[in-house]
Design a protein around this motif. Structure first.
Motif, PDB file in Angstrom:
ATOM      1  N   UNK A  98     -40.611 -15.059  27.862  1.00  0.00           N
ATOM      2  CA  UNK A  98     -41.431 -14.979  29.050  1.00  0.00           C
ATOM      3  C   UNK A  98     -42.694 -15.875  28.382  1.00  0.00           C
ATOM      4  N   UNK A  99     -42.970 -16.082  27.246  1.00  0.00           N
ATOM      5  CA  UNK A  99     -44.211 -16.509  26.591  1.00  0.00           C
ATOM      6  C   UNK A  99     -43.670 -18.139  25.800  1.00  0.00           C
ATOM      7  N   UNK A 100     -42.508 -18.471  26.285  1.00  0.00           N
ATOM      8  CA  UNK A 100     -42.007 -19.813  25.624  1.00  0.00           C
ATOM      9  C   UNK A 100     -41.837 -20.223  24.290  1.00  0.00           C
ATOM     10  N   UNK A 101     -41.487 -18.800  23.403  1.00  0.00           N
ATOM     11  CA  UNK A 101     -41.213 -18.492  22.136  1.00  0.00           C
ATOM     12  C   UNK A 101     -39.908 -18.807  22.039  1.00  0.00           C
ATOM     13  N   UNK A 102     -39.532 -19.171  20.746  1.00  0.00           N
ATOM     14  CA  UNK A 102     -38.266 -19.210  20.104  1.00  0.00           C
ATOM     15  C   UNK A 102     -37.554 -17.835  20.024  1.00  0.00           C
ATOM     16  N   UNK A 103     -36.367 -17.592  20.481  1.00  0.00           N
ATOM     17  CA  UNK A 103     -35.516 -16.269  20.550  1.00  0.00           C
ATOM     18  C   UNK A 103     -35.172 -16.052  19.240  1.00  0.00           C
ATOM     19  N   UNK A 104     -34.981 -14.577  18.985  1.00  0.00           N
ATOM     20  CA  UNK A 104     -34.138 -14.195  17.655  1.00  0.00           C
ATOM     21  C   UNK A 104     -32.949 -14.766  17.317  1.00  0.00           C
ATOM     22  N   UNK A 138     -28.511 -22.840  20.126  1.00  0.00           N
ATOM     23  CA  UNK A 138     -29.495 -23.139  20.792  1.00  0.00           C
ATOM     24  C   UNK A 138     -30.755 -21.892  20.750  1.00  0.00           C
ATOM     25  N   UNK A 139     -32.012 -22.020  20.248  1.00  0.00           N
ATOM     26  CA  UNK A 139     -32.840 -20.961  19.789  1.00  0.00           C
ATOM     27  C   UNK A 139     -33.888 -20.767  20.963  1.00  0.00           C
ATOM     28  N   UNK A 140     -33.534 -21.631  22.123  1.00  0.00           N
ATOM     29  CA  UNK A 140     -34.763 -21.340  23.069  1.00  0.00           C
ATOM     30  C   UNK A 140     -34.060 -20.544  24.274  1.00  0.00           C
ATOM     31  N   UNK A 141     -32.854 -20.262  24.253  1.00  0.00           N
ATOM     32  CA  UNK A 141     -32.287 -19.474  25.512  1.00  0.00           C
ATOM     33  C   UNK A 141     -31.114 -18.673  25.065  1.00  0.00           C
ATOM     34  N   UNK A 142     -30.860 -17.331  26.042  1.00  0.00           N
ATOM     35  CA  UNK A 142     -29.707 -16.757  25.723  1.00  0.00           C
ATOM     36  C   UNK A 142     -28.803 -16.672  27.098  1.00  0.00           C
ATOM     37  N   UNK A 143     -27.739 -16.613  27.102  1.00  0.00           N
ATOM     38  CA  UNK A 143     -26.572 -16.673  28.020  1.00  0.00           C
ATOM     39  C   UNK A 143     -25.950 -15.486  28.104  1.00  0.00           C
ATOM     40  N   UNK A 199     -24.109  -6.464  26.717  1.00  0.00           N
ATOM     41  CA  UNK A 199     -23.385  -7.680  27.300  1.00  0.00           C
ATOM     42  C   UNK A 199     -23.307  -8.500  26.013  1.00  0.00           C
ATOM     43  N   UNK A 200     -22.071  -9.311  25.923  1.00  0.00           N
ATOM     44  CA  UNK A 200     -21.877 -10.219  25.100  1.00  0.00           C
ATOM     45  C   UNK A 200     -22.629 -11.603  25.166  1.00  0.00           C
ATOM     46  N   UNK A 201     -23.139 -12.092  24.154  1.00  0.00           N
ATOM     47  CA  UNK A 201     -23.987 -13.626  24.509  1.00  0.00           C
ATOM     48  C   UNK A 201     -22.853 -14.557  24.407  1.00  0.00           C
ATOM     49  N   UNK A 202     -22.902 -15.519  25.426  1.00  0.00           N
ATOM     50  CA  UNK A 202     -21.885 -16.444  25.523  1.00  0.00           C
ATOM     51  C   UNK A 202     -22.409 -17.733  25.792  1.00  0.00           C
ATOM     52  N   UNK A 203     -23.336 -18.087  25.376  1.00  0.00           N
ATOM     53  CA  UNK A 203     -24.114 -19.440  25.228  1.00  0.00           C
ATOM     54  C   UNK A 203     -23.829 -20.185  23.780  1.00  0.00           C
ATOM     55  N   UNK A 204     -24.368 -21.128  23.523  1.00  0.00           N
ATOM     56  CA  UNK A 204     -24.469 -21.717  22.098  1.00  0.00           C
ATOM     57  C   UNK A 204     -25.241 -20.929  20.972  1.00  0.00           C
ATOM     58  N   UNK A 205     -24.720 -20.501  19.992  1.00  0.00           N
ATOM     59  CA  UNK A 205     -25.735 -20.079  19.165  1.00  0.00           C
ATOM     60  C   UNK A 205     -26.594 -20.726  18.425  1.00  0.00           C
TER      61      UNK A 205
END
Length: 318
Positions: A29-35, A63-68, A55-61
């Motif tokens: 929510x603060x526009x930061x990079x995610x763990x 990508x540090x800006x978002x989780x899916x 829930x399993x993460x199903x995006x591209x590892x």
């Protein structure tokens, strides 16, 4: 004392993948990079009701800006997926533990066989992203009832066209399910097989790999599994805040004994892979049976869903 970490995530996008499965894009929510995270990781969410669900993460590892994540609605489940469907609206901020990985890829594997059934496709999507970038050898078998009920079907169809995946649709007819032994093949040095999906698929996978070296077989299950094994002994738990002593019989999990005594601790996986039910202990020697906690965390915490005691008594900081 170690504190339980927590991150805030904002729902940035909701996509309908099938009639029952929705995908959620989560950002800071603060526009930061995610763990950072690795393929096979999951997020454990603290839902508004107090439920914990992973829930399993199903995006591209990478990508540090978002989780899916992708969640399948279960009308007759325990209510977690229905709560997610209702609560995870665009713009909503949700709470989760940082990513944990109980289903990792073996980085030095010569070849990887990925088998997914239904919503078990979610960790496999992340694995494909990683393996493709690493130019590693892999092949994915995706099992579903039909093309309409195949989540991430465009992505998987591209993998099929590239010769790196196969789709298996059975129309919910057990007689039409693929021959698991044929999908897995014979064990070979450096070959690793991974499976995630419903109980029937995992049972067939276990039979197909029963002659494989255990270190080359990797499974993530949907179904909670109480880790009671032959030779387990009874023990007692002392609650530090009250002094109450709770008996934990050999045939009962610590979680069940605590719940029966009025301590309703939030759980999610009940297999020791998500870490949602970790509680601090003050005395005694736990028998850690989880794959979620780090060695540092194990010095102060245990997971009540699957852990037991090596000592006669454990004192919990409850």
């Amino acid at each position: 004392m170690l504190s339980r970490p927590e991150i805030l995530l904002q729902v940035a996008e909701v996509r309908t993948l099938t009639t029952r499965v929705s995908a959620y894009r989560l950002v800071s929510p603060y526009g930061e990079r995610l763990p950072p995270w690795q393929a096979g990781s999951h997020l454990n969410f603290r839902l508004p009701s107090g439920r914990a669900r992973c829930y399993s993460l199903c995006g591209d590892p990478a990508n540090k800006s978002e989780y899916w994540i992708a969640v399948q609605r279960e009308e007759h489940g325990e209510g977690g997926s229905l709560e997610v469907a209702k609560a995870f609206e665009r713009g909503v901020v949700v709470r989760a533990d940082p990513p944990r990985n109980g289903f990792p890829l073996v980085e030095n594997g010569r070849h990887h066989i990925l088998i997914a059934g239904g919503i078990g496709i979610t960790p496999v999507i992340a694995m494909i992203h990683h393996l493709k970038r690493a130019k590693a050898s892999y092949f994915a078998h995706i099992c579903a009832r039909s093309m309409k009920e195949t989540a991430f079907r465009e992505f998987i169809c591209d993998e099929v066209k590239a010769g790196r995946a196969a789709l298996h649709h059975d129309g919910n007819d057990p007689a039409k399910r693929p021959d698991m032994a044929a999908l897995v093949g014979a064990a070979a040095d450096g070959v690793h097989a991974y499976a995630c999906g419903p109980a029937g698929l995992l049972k067939a996978f276990a039979k197909a790999t029963e002659d494989w070296p255990r270190k080359q077989v990797h499974v993530e299950s949907f179904a909670p599994e109480a880790k009671i094994v032959e030779g387990d002994r009874p023990f007692q738990v002392t609650i530090a805040s009250s002094g109450a002593v709770i008996d934990v019989p050999a045939s009962t999990t610590l979680f069940a004994a605590l719940k029966a005594a009025g301590h309703d601790i939030a759980t999610s996986c009940r297999q020791g892979i998500c870490g949602s039910c970790m509680v601090p202990y003050l005395d005694g020697e736990p028998d850690h049976r989880d794959t979620a906690l780090t060695q540092d965390e194990r010095r102060e915490f245990l997971t009540v869903c699957c852990s037991r005691a090596r000592s006669a008594n454990l004192t919990l900081d409850l």
